[in-house]
Design an enzyme around this catalytic site. Sequence first.
Site, PDB file in Angstrom:
ATOM      1  N   GLN A 143      41.608  39.629  39.735  1.00  0.00           N
ATOM      2  CA  GLN A 143      40.517  40.418  39.968  1.00  0.00           C
ATOM      3  C   GLN A 143      39.426  39.690  40.823  1.00  0.00           C
ATOM      4  OE1 GLN A 143      40.139  43.348  37.894  1.00  0.00           O
ATOM      5  NE2 GLN A 143      42.333  42.506  37.600  1.00  0.00           N
ATOM      6  N   SER A 162      40.335  49.213  45.378  1.00  0.00           N
ATOM      7  CA  SER A 162      39.003  49.756  45.391  1.00  0.00           C
ATOM      8  C   SER A 162      39.111  51.258  46.042  1.00  0.00           C
ATOM      9  CB  SER A 162      37.873  48.677  46.144  1.00  0.00           C
ATOM     10  OG  SER A 162      36.976  49.688  46.402  1.00  0.00           O
ATOM     11  N   TYR A 166      34.757  44.862  53.375  1.00  0.00           N
ATOM     12  CA  TYR A 166      35.338  44.903  52.229  1.00  0.00           C
ATOM     13  C   TYR A 166      36.442  45.648  52.111  1.00  0.00           C
ATOM     14  CZ  TYR A 166      35.443  45.938  47.094  1.00  0.00           C
ATOM     15  OH  TYR A 166      35.669  45.973  45.802  1.00  0.00           O
TER      16      TYR A 166
HETATM   17  N1  LIG Z   1      33.051  46.607  39.675  1.00  0.00           N
HETATM   18  C1  LIG Z   1      33.252  47.587  40.438  1.00  0.00           C
HETATM   19  O1  LIG Z   1      33.042  48.643  40.310  1.00  0.00           O
HETATM   20  C2  LIG Z   1      34.403  47.268  41.354  1.00  0.00           C
HETATM   21  C3  LIG Z   1      35.176  48.525  42.025  1.00  0.00           C
HETATM   22  C4  LIG Z   1      36.187  48.773  43.053  1.00  0.00           C
HETATM   23  C5  LIG Z   1      36.850  47.347  42.925  1.00  0.00           C
HETATM   24  N2  LIG Z   1      36.361  46.116  42.079  1.00  0.00           N
HETATM   25  C6  LIG Z   1      37.134  44.826  42.224  1.00  0.00           C
HETATM   26  O2  LIG Z   1      37.206  44.564  40.854  1.00  0.00           O
HETATM   27  C7  LIG Z   1      37.183  42.932  41.083  1.00  0.00           C
HETATM   28  C8  LIG Z   1      36.522  42.367  39.966  1.00  0.00           C
HETATM   29  O3  LIG Z   1      35.105  42.951  40.112  1.00  0.00           O
HETATM   30  P1  LIG Z   1      33.657  42.436  39.370  1.00  0.00           P
HETATM   31  O4  LIG Z   1      32.836  44.026  39.391  1.00  0.00           O
HETATM   32  O5  LIG Z   1      34.178  42.297  38.037  1.00  0.00           O
HETATM   33  O6  LIG Z   1      33.241  41.404  40.235  1.00  0.00           O
HETATM   34  P2  LIG Z   1      32.222  39.980  39.714  1.00  0.00           P
HETATM   35  O7  LIG Z   1      31.754  39.381  41.085  1.00  0.00           O
HETATM   36  O8  LIG Z   1      31.758  40.180  38.501  1.00  0.00           O
HETATM   37  O9  LIG Z   1      33.881  39.201  39.407  1.00  0.00           O
HETATM   38  C9  LIG Z   1      34.488  38.608  40.365  1.00  0.00           C
HETATM   39  C10 LIG Z   1      34.916  37.205  39.909  1.00  0.00           C
HETATM   40  O10 LIG Z   1      35.663  36.546  40.705  1.00  0.00           O
HETATM   41  C11 LIG Z   1      35.225  35.295  41.110  1.00  0.00           C
HETATM   42  N3  LIG Z   1      35.644  34.985  42.417  1.00  0.00           N
HETATM   43  C12 LIG Z   1      35.387  35.175  43.438  1.00  0.00           C
HETATM   44  N4  LIG Z   1      36.054  34.597  44.582  1.00  0.00           N
HETATM   45  C13 LIG Z   1      36.918  33.762  43.982  1.00  0.00           C
HETATM   46  C14 LIG Z   1      37.916  32.744  44.664  1.00  0.00           C
HETATM   47  N5  LIG Z   1      37.717  32.479  45.787  1.00  0.00           N
HETATM   48  N6  LIG Z   1      38.444  31.967  43.568  1.00  0.00           N
HETATM   49  C15 LIG Z   1      38.091  32.030  42.292  1.00  0.00           C
HETATM   50  N7  LIG Z   1      37.471  32.892  41.748  1.00  0.00           N
HETATM   51  C16 LIG Z   1      36.723  33.989  42.638  1.00  0.00           C
HETATM   52  C17 LIG Z   1      33.885  35.261  40.941  1.00  0.00           C
HETATM   53  O11 LIG Z   1      33.214  34.112  40.634  1.00  0.00           O
HETATM   54  C18 LIG Z   1      33.585  36.486  39.717  1.00  0.00           C
HETATM   55  O12 LIG Z   1      33.746  35.613  38.645  1.00  0.00           O
HETATM   56  C19 LIG Z   1      37.112  42.534  42.336  1.00  0.00           C
HETATM   57  O13 LIG Z   1      38.113  42.274  43.017  1.00  0.00           O
HETATM   58  C20 LIG Z   1      36.292  43.689  42.955  1.00  0.00           C
HETATM   59  O14 LIG Z   1      36.384  43.946  44.314  1.00  0.00           O
HETATM   60  C21 LIG Z   1      35.167  46.156  41.402  1.00  0.00           C
END
Ligand SMILES: NC(=O)c1ccc[n+]([C@@H]2O[C@H](COP(=O)([O-])OP(=O)(O)OC[C@H]3O[C@@H](n4cnc5c(N)ncnc54)[C@H](O)[C@@H]3O)[C@@H](O)[C@H]2O)c1
Length: 324
Positions: free
Chosen positions: A87, A131, A155
């Site tokens: 994630q 996504s 993105y």
């Molecule tokens: N929330 C949504 O609606 C949504 C929609 C489509 C895709 N996504 C994808 O789902 C995933 C999780 O999203 P989220 O909403 O929980 O976001 P979030 O920002 O709450 O969680 C992402 C986590 O990844 C960690 N992170 C980022 N870069 C990192 C790295 N280089 N090394 C280690 N940790 C790292 C961050 O510290 C964070 O805890 C992401 O890949 C995001 O692109 C989310």
Amino acid sequence: MGYENVKFLEESTFLVTGGAGFIGSNLCESILKLGYKVRCLDDLSTGKQENVDLFLDNPNYTFIKGDIKDLNTCMKACEGVDYVLNQAAWGSVPRSIEMPLYYCDNNIKGTLNMMEAARKNGVKKFVYASSSSVYGDEPNLPKQEGREGKLLSPYAVSKRANEEWAKQYTKHYGLDTYGLRYFNVFGRRQDPNGVYAAVIPKFVKQLLDGEQPTINGDGKQSRDFTYIENVIEANLKACLAPSSVAGEAFNIAYGGREYLVDIYYGLTKALGVEIEPKYGPDRAGDIKHSNADISKAKELLGYDPDWSFERGIKVAIEWYRENL
Ligand SMILES: NC(=O)c1ccc[n+]([C@@H]2O[C@H](COP(=O)([O-])OP(=O)(O)OC[C@H]3O[C@@H](n4cnc5c(N)ncnc54)[C@H](O)[C@@H]3O)[C@@H](O)[C@H]2O)c1
């Protein structure tokens, strides 16, 4: 329906990257509840220590503070792991337009490091967050896998690149990869703060604080807002999917469509406040409408989401009332 009855071998170990974030911490929580071991890898760049502290008392949980941009860290984190739920990434379309190089390093190279570490450690399944942004400017609804348009942001490029690399890792190295194209996920622990916050938690917090939220554009844009429980189900079912569907990406949503302006007034009603929104300009890189055809995930992963938007938003609002 749901995931209460999914079964893995006893002693199975899951590595959740980005496990201190919104979706990742919910995955950690559910897998711990099912009784399996969870290793969380997160650099806390957008995630929170408090989402780690929640589980530190559980002997099945370990936390590694580390960066997926570093291959050695990924290698160590994957040792003895059965399933990777990747994630870790930076979200937000507008921020990616401001910082393209960072999105390339973090989202593309980071996930590539994780695939490399997973295959070298003999991980069984590599499930990763893609996504709905990969549909770009494709105008037809519902969005269907195989019918993608031109990408609209760095993105989206990063998520599309993940999918292409995952196909290569399945084809050449036999790593079973499954891409989950999330559509606007919402629920407990989603961060309401900051300019890049997602719209539902941001509006709820502003309304609870008596502030006037801004709707970008005319509010008539629509999205397939997806409750977190459905996303957890998809991740767990992807871990049990057959190798014959590895290398594929799947829409993960509920399959509905909500207009932003309706959500806004639904929230004011549920929170018992009367605040009119401000209207701002459209955001660059955004699409007007989005909703998912989820038949591929239903057929090939056995995904069968049972949390509609209405059911999920009630629970999410209650959580924010108690926790903000
Ligand atoms: N929330 C949504 O609606 C949504 C929609 C489509 C895709 N996504 C994808 O789902 C995933 C999780 O999203 P989220 O909403 O929980 O976001 P979030 O920002 O709450 O969680 C992402 C986590 O990844 C960690 N992170 C980022 N870069 C990192 C790295 N280089 N090394 C280690 N940790 C790292 C961050 O510290 C964070 O805890 C992401 O890949 C995001 O692109 C989310």
